[in-house]
Design a protein around this motif. Structure first.
Motif, PDB file in Angstrom:
ATOM      1  N   ILE A 163      -8.252  -0.628   7.042  1.00 29.05           N
ATOM      2  CA  ILE A 163      -7.277   0.420   6.722  1.00 29.05           C
ATOM      3  C   ILE A 163      -7.752   1.216   5.504  1.00 29.05           C
ATOM      4  O   ILE A 163      -7.688   2.449   5.478  1.00 29.05           O
ATOM      5  CB  ILE A 163      -5.885  -0.214   6.452  1.00 29.05           C
ATOM      6  N   CYS A 164      -8.267   0.482   4.500  1.00 29.86           N
ATOM      7  CA  CYS A 164      -8.730   1.168   3.285  1.00 29.86           C
ATOM      8  C   CYS A 164      -9.946   2.050   3.588  1.00 29.86           C
ATOM      9  O   CYS A 164     -10.068   3.152   3.058  1.00 29.86           O
ATOM     10  CB  CYS A 164      -9.058   0.160   2.184  1.00 29.86           C
ATOM     11  N   VAL A 165     -10.826   1.555   4.453  1.00 26.92           N
ATOM     12  CA  VAL A 165     -11.977   2.384   4.831  1.00 26.92           C
ATOM     13  C   VAL A 165     -11.483   3.609   5.599  1.00 26.92           C
ATOM     14  O   VAL A 165     -11.918   4.736   5.350  1.00 26.92           O
ATOM     15  CB  VAL A 165     -13.000   1.565   5.673  1.00 26.92           C
ATOM     16  N   ALA A 166     -10.528   3.389   6.497  1.00 23.28           N
ATOM     17  CA  ALA A 166      -9.999   4.510   7.299  1.00 23.28           C
ATOM     18  C   ALA A 166      -9.449   5.600   6.382  1.00 23.28           C
ATOM     19  O   ALA A 166      -9.687   6.794   6.585  1.00 23.28           O
ATOM     20  CB  ALA A 166      -8.898   4.012   8.233  1.00 23.28           C
ATOM     21  N   ARG A 167      -8.715   5.179   5.347  1.00 24.42           N
ATOM     22  CA  ARG A 167      -8.125   6.176   4.447  1.00 24.42           C
ATOM     23  C   ARG A 167      -9.212   6.855   3.605  1.00 24.42           C
ATOM     24  O   ARG A 167      -9.180   8.061   3.378  1.00 24.42           O
ATOM     25  CB  ARG A 167      -7.092   5.511   3.540  1.00 24.42           C
ATOM     26  N   ALA A 168     -10.190   6.048   3.162  1.00 20.67           N
ATOM     27  CA  ALA A 168     -11.233   6.611   2.301  1.00 20.67           C
ATOM     28  C   ALA A 168     -12.085   7.657   3.035  1.00 20.67           C
ATOM     29  O   ALA A 168     -12.504   8.641   2.443  1.00 20.67           O
ATOM     30  CB  ALA A 168     -12.110   5.486   1.757  1.00 20.67           C
ATOM     31  N   ILE A 169     -12.322   7.435   4.331  1.00 22.91           N
ATOM     32  CA  ILE A 169     -13.223   8.365   5.034  1.00 22.91           C
ATOM     33  C   ILE A 169     -12.466   9.474   5.761  1.00 22.91           C
ATOM     34  O   ILE A 169     -13.083  10.398   6.275  1.00 22.91           O
ATOM     35  CB  ILE A 169     -14.165   7.632   6.026  1.00 22.91           C
ATOM     36  N   ALA A 170     -11.133   9.396   5.746  1.00 26.31           N
ATOM     37  CA  ALA A 170     -10.336  10.337   6.545  1.00 26.31           C
ATOM     38  C   ALA A 170     -10.676  11.795   6.230  1.00 26.31           C
ATOM     39  O   ALA A 170     -10.821  12.617   7.130  1.00 26.31           O
ATOM     40  CB  ALA A 170      -8.848  10.079   6.321  1.00 26.31           C
ATOM     41  N   LEU A 171     -10.813  12.118   4.956  1.00 24.58           N
ATOM     42  CA  LEU A 171     -11.027  13.518   4.582  1.00 24.58           C
ATOM     43  C   LEU A 171     -12.508  13.848   4.342  1.00 24.58           C
ATOM     44  O   LEU A 171     -12.832  14.820   3.664  1.00 24.58           O
ATOM     45  CB  LEU A 171     -10.206  13.872   3.340  1.00 24.58           C
ATOM     46  N   HIS A 172     -13.389  13.020   4.873  1.00 25.89           N
ATOM     47  CA  HIS A 172     -14.834  13.245   4.756  1.00 25.89           C
ATOM     48  C   HIS A 172     -15.288  13.482   3.328  1.00 25.89           C
ATOM     49  O   HIS A 172     -15.737  14.580   2.968  1.00 25.89           O
ATOM     50  CB  HIS A 172     -15.278  14.408   5.650  1.00 25.89           C
ATOM     51  N   PRO A 173     -15.192  12.452   2.479  1.00 23.96           N
ATOM     52  CA  PRO A 173     -15.644  12.620   1.091  1.00 23.96           C
ATOM     53  C   PRO A 173     -17.162  12.818   1.013  1.00 23.96           C
ATOM     54  O   PRO A 173     -17.881  12.431   1.936  1.00 23.96           O
ATOM     55  CB  PRO A 173     -15.251  11.290   0.443  1.00 23.96           C
TER      56      PRO A 173
END
Ligand SMILES: Nc1ncnc2c1ncn2[C@@H]1O[C@H](COP(=O)(O)OP(=O)(O)O)[C@@H](O)[C@H]1O
Ligand SMILES: [Mg+2]
Length: 335
Positions: A163-173
């Protein structure tokens, strides 16, 4: 296979220090005059024993902690100087995944609410639009929509980390920082999380700064490896060269300490000789007050190669071959 990495410098950590002032007037130097650069699309691994300043370093890069000296340039701008909209955009471009995700998600939030936040905060999406994007995010990390209604305590460690990875990559940092993001997971779940990160990185070209203790993982995943010891980088080399070309006695010791299933059961385990207790803290960093007047190499009290000269002068990181830097006067060929 050699991956192509961008040549343009994205991050430049320029002589950065962090000294923590404690209540008892002690000053802990967690990061000392450290420099490091990262190119776009590059994967940099940071390894080193517990307390050597890895988290402090990446927390400064993420803008969570302020350095007490030096500059951190991200696309040419000094991170501690960022304010307002620029800081907001920076927080979007640099995402972090921590070891203990259970503490990152508020126990009162549902997973759906947690994943919706970046879309609402940074993209100003309506709830309906955000929900649509969140459904896509969760599927991408291999979980189904029923998880969106759950709260963090209803998930396993591996699921929370997804879930944390999903949130971290959601906006394409542009930069993904993983602070021991896989250290607490069992090996099969660790592999799943790494595959997720790897897949995203290959697709999006984002850069990764990855802290871990696992040298095999560092070698396998990283383009370059920074070996940290007491707030300093003591060796900086390509992932492909770690095993055969590492020179610093501390890196060699770390490599010799790795267990293998092929090891003889009675193989002796190398250990570090006793630390110089005059100025070192039980775990990591060092006491600034006690360090006054001490000029030698930080590792010399534990080093089998150390001589009088090592006790007098702290070696700087020096290039010994293209892309390979070592801070050791005895082990670097150029003295
Ligand atoms: N907020 C803080 N206040 C005081 N000391 C700290 C703080 N954060 C870290 N330290 C100290 O700085 C040193 C480096 O810590 P840390 O960066 O967490 O190391 P690592 O991540 O490599 O285990 C340690 O001695 C730790 O106790
Ligand atoms: Mg840490």
């Amino acid at each position: 296979m050699e991956r192509e990495t961008g040549t343009r410098e994205m991050l430049c950590v320029d002589h950065v220090s962090k000294v923590f002032e404690l209540e008892n007037r002690k000053r802990i130097c967690a990061v000392e005059n450290l420099s490091l650069t990262m190119n776009r699309g590059e994967r940099v691994m940071v390894v080193g024993e517990s307390g050597c300043g890895k988290s402090t370093l990446v927390r400064m890069i993420a803008g969570i902690e302020m350095p007490t000296g030096g500059r951190i340039l991200f696309n040419g701008k000094n991170v501690p100087d960022l304010r307002g909209e620029e800081l907001r955009q920076y927080r979007r471009q640099v995402q972090m995944v921590f070891q203990d995700s259970g503490h990152v998600i508020s126990p009162r939030m549902t997973i759906g609410e947690f994943l919706r936040e970046p879309w609402v905060c940074f993209e100003r999406k309506s709830r309906r639009e955000a929900d649509e994007l969140v459904r896509y995010s969760i599927q991408r990390v291999g979980l189904d929509e029923t998880y969106l209604r759950r709260r963090p305590h209803q998930l396993s460690g591996g699921e929370l980390q997804r879930i944390c990875v999903a949130r971290a990559i959601a906006l394409h940092p542009q930069l993904l920082i993983c602070d021991e993001a896989t250290s607490a997971l069992d090996v099969s779940v660790q592999k799943q999380i790494l595959d997720l990160i790897r897949e995203h990185v290959e697709e999006s070209g984002c850069s990764v700064l990855f802290i871990c203790h696992d040298l095999a993982l560092a070698e396998n995943f990283g383009d370059r490896i920074a070996v940290m010891y007491r707030g300093n980088i003591v060796e900086w080399l390509s992932g492909d060269h770690l095993r055969r070309q590492a020179l610093h006695p501390y890196t060699r010791l770390l490599l010799d300490s790795v267990f293998s299933i092929y090891d003889e059961p009675d193989k002796p385990i190398p250990f570090l000789p006793e630390e110089d207790v005059r100025f070192c803290l039980p775990e990591g960093g060092f006491d600034e007050n006690e360090k006054q007047g001490r000029t030698g190499c930080l590792f010399c009290a534990r080093c089998e190669w150390a001589d009088e000269e090592c006790r007098k002068k702290c070696p700087e990181l020096r290039q010994v071959s293209p892309g390979h830097f070592v801070a050791c006067r005895k082990r670097s060929p150029i003295v």
